[in-house]
Design a protein around this motif. Structure first.
Motif, PDB file in Angstrom:
ATOM      1  N   UNK A 163      10.881  63.646  61.218  1.00 24.26           N
ATOM      2  CA  UNK A 163      12.128  64.373  60.932  1.00 24.26           C
ATOM      3  C   UNK A 163      11.863  65.632  60.114  1.00 24.26           C
ATOM      4  N   UNK A 164      10.607  66.087  60.123  1.00 22.52           N
ATOM      5  CA  UNK A 164      10.239  67.219  59.277  1.00 22.52           C
ATOM      6  C   UNK A 164      10.928  68.503  59.715  1.00 22.52           C
ATOM      7  N   UNK A 165      11.147  68.671  61.018  1.00 25.15           N
ATOM      8  CA  UNK A 165      11.807  69.882  61.488  1.00 25.15           C
ATOM      9  C   UNK A 165      13.252  69.943  61.028  1.00 25.15           C
ATOM     10  N   UNK A 166      13.932  68.802  61.051  1.00 30.15           N
ATOM     11  CA  UNK A 166      15.313  68.762  60.562  1.00 30.15           C
ATOM     12  C   UNK A 166      15.380  69.093  59.077  1.00 30.15           C
ATOM     13  N   UNK A 167      14.434  68.559  58.307  1.00 32.68           N
ATOM     14  CA  UNK A 167      14.438  68.801  56.871  1.00 32.68           C
ATOM     15  C   UNK A 167      14.109  70.252  56.541  1.00 32.68           C
ATOM     16  N   UNK A 168      13.210  70.850  57.326  1.00 30.72           N
ATOM     17  CA  UNK A 168      12.795  72.230  57.059  1.00 30.72           C
ATOM     18  C   UNK A 168      13.951  73.205  57.201  1.00 30.72           C
ATOM     19  N   UNK A 169      14.927  72.882  58.037  1.00 30.48           N
ATOM     20  CA  UNK A 169      16.076  73.755  58.220  1.00 30.48           C
ATOM     21  C   UNK A 169      16.900  73.924  56.958  1.00 30.48           C
ATOM     22  N   UNK A 170      16.784  72.965  56.036  1.00 31.23           N
ATOM     23  CA  UNK A 170      17.527  73.046  54.777  1.00 31.23           C
ATOM     24  C   UNK A 170      16.961  74.112  53.849  1.00 31.23           C
ATOM     25  N   UNK A 171      15.694  74.451  54.026  1.00 31.78           N
ATOM     26  CA  UNK A 171      15.033  75.358  53.079  1.00 31.78           C
ATOM     27  C   UNK A 171      15.470  76.808  53.260  1.00 31.78           C
ATOM     28  N   UNK A 172      16.041  77.145  54.409  1.00 29.75           N
ATOM     29  CA  UNK A 172      16.403  78.534  54.705  1.00 29.75           C
ATOM     30  C   UNK A 172      17.918  78.630  54.860  1.00 29.75           C
ATOM     31  N   UNK A 173      18.549  79.261  53.895  1.00 26.27           N
ATOM     32  CA  UNK A 173      20.004  79.426  53.954  1.00 26.27           C
ATOM     33  C   UNK A 173      20.360  80.609  54.839  1.00 26.27           C
ATOM     34  N   UNK A 174      21.357  80.429  55.667  1.00 27.25           N
ATOM     35  CA  UNK A 174      21.778  81.500  56.565  1.00 27.25           C
ATOM     36  C   UNK A 174      23.245  81.288  56.918  1.00 27.25           C
ATOM     37  N   UNK A 175      24.052  82.270  56.617  1.00 24.30           N
ATOM     38  CA  UNK A 175      25.482  82.191  56.939  1.00 24.30           C
ATOM     39  C   UNK A 175      25.778  82.683  58.355  1.00 24.30           C
ATOM     40  N   UNK A 176      24.762  83.250  59.021  1.00 26.52           N
ATOM     41  CA  UNK A 176      24.987  83.870  60.324  1.00 26.52           C
ATOM     42  C   UNK A 176      25.397  82.893  61.414  1.00 26.52           C
ATOM     43  N   UNK A 177      25.010  81.615  61.255  1.00 29.79           N
ATOM     44  CA  UNK A 177      25.310  80.633  62.296  1.00 29.79           C
ATOM     45  C   UNK A 177      26.625  79.892  62.064  1.00 29.79           C
ATOM     46  N   UNK A 178      27.309  80.203  60.983  1.00 31.20           N
ATOM     47  CA  UNK A 178      28.547  79.492  60.668  1.00 31.20           C
ATOM     48  C   UNK A 178      29.716  80.057  61.453  1.00 31.20           C
TER      49      UNK A 178
END
Length: 312
Positions: free
Chosen positions: A154-169
């Motif tokens: 599940x490392x890929x899912x966890x890595x997504x937390x490290x980079x904040x980005x409002x562009x996909x909201x």
């Protein structure tokens, strides 16, 4: 306060009209369907997410500094965010998704309580010692979360937390952040008790307060707000640390007065960093976590060096 609100309004307008997709005020006034669709489904949700995340996480940092009695304590330097990440990984492994909000809140709260309990047992502590312990504690929690993520792929899912980005909201993605509103209101109403705890256990007990109860409530507020932001947006490093320090530097240490000021300044800082991230390599976008890391890191060093000078 009025000047800050005016600056915030200008930044909000800039945020709405800056982006790859062209949004023309004239088209909005003329009722252009495509322009209104872009505004409602993308630009406004992004703006609201920035305001809620920036203000909420900054207030969480302010409360954390009060209950830990340290200006350099914050969700990112006390293990709160790392504990939330651990809760997310556990949720992912046990339930097959990371949407068990109650579990993420619970683990974040437990991790923060352990940190607060630990530093309260330390007899000699200075401004830098406490966040250093928090960073080490957070690294231990993060390592545990990483180990579990590697173990269960599940490392890929966890890595997504490290980079904040409002562009996909988009509309429907950010609504959990509205939890910042009741958290902020309750913090304002509860500010007097949190301030008393910030002056020490003996002082709070002499006033007739239940010290442990106030600390647990403060930790709950910090954990819920921090975990919500990380779940929806990602990691916003240093925000909960530098904004309360900026506000107290210019406006003093009155917690009740500083809560709305901290929310405004926090929202302004995230707005500025977000707009910068959209413009530096336009039409591409730099994740906001990178911009905040640079700005926050510089300000963090400034406050540490300033504190050392005053200590001498």
């Amino acid at each position: 306060m009025k000047k800050l609100l005016l600056v915030l309004l200008v930044l909000c307008i800039a945020s709405v009209f800056v982006g790859v997709g062209q949004l023309d005020p004239k088209a909005l006034l003329e009722g252009d369907e495509q322009a209104w669709h872009l505004l409602v489904t993308s630009r406004l949700p992004r703006l609201l997410a920035i305001l809620l995340a920036g203000g909420g996480l900054s207030i969480a940092g302010l409360i954390m500094q009060q209950i830990s009695q340290n200006r350099f304590a914050a969700p990112s330097t006390s293990g709160t965010i790392d504990s939330a990440m651990l809760g997310y990984v556990i949720s992912l492994v046990i339930f097959g998704d990371g949407e068990q909000i109650w579990l993420i809140f619970l683990v974040a709260m437990l991790g923060t309580l352990i940190f607060v309990t630990f530093i309260n047992r330390i007899q000699f502590k200075n401004a830098i010692y406490v966040p250093l312990i928090g960073i080490i504690f957070g690294n231990v929690i993060e390592s545990l979360a990483t180990f579990i993520a590697y173990r269960y792929d599940a490392i890929q899912n966890m890595s997504g937390w490290a980079v904040a980005n409002f562009g996909n909201l988009l509309q429907g993605d950010y609504e959990l952040l509205y939890i910042a509103l009741p958290v902020s209101i309750f913090s304002y109403l509860y500010a007097t008790r949190i301030s008393a705890v910030g002056l020490g256990k003996d002082f709070a007990v002499n006033l007739g307060l239940n010290y442990q109860q106030v600390v647990v409530i403060g930790v709950l507020l910090v954990s819920v707000m921090s975990a919500s932001v990380v779940m929806i947006v990602g990691l916003l490093p240093f925000l909960g640390l530098i904004v309360p320090n900026l506000v107290s530097h210019y406006f003093g240490d009155n917690l009740k007065r500083n809560i709305p000021l901290t929310a405004i300044v926090g929202a302004m800082m995230v707005l500025i960093c977000d707009v910068i991230g959209r413009l530096i390599i336009f039409p591409y976008e730099i994740p906001i976590s990178m911009i905040i890391s640079v700005v926050g890191g510089v300000l963090f060093l400034f406050f540490i060096l300033r504190g050392e000078r005053h200590a001498r």
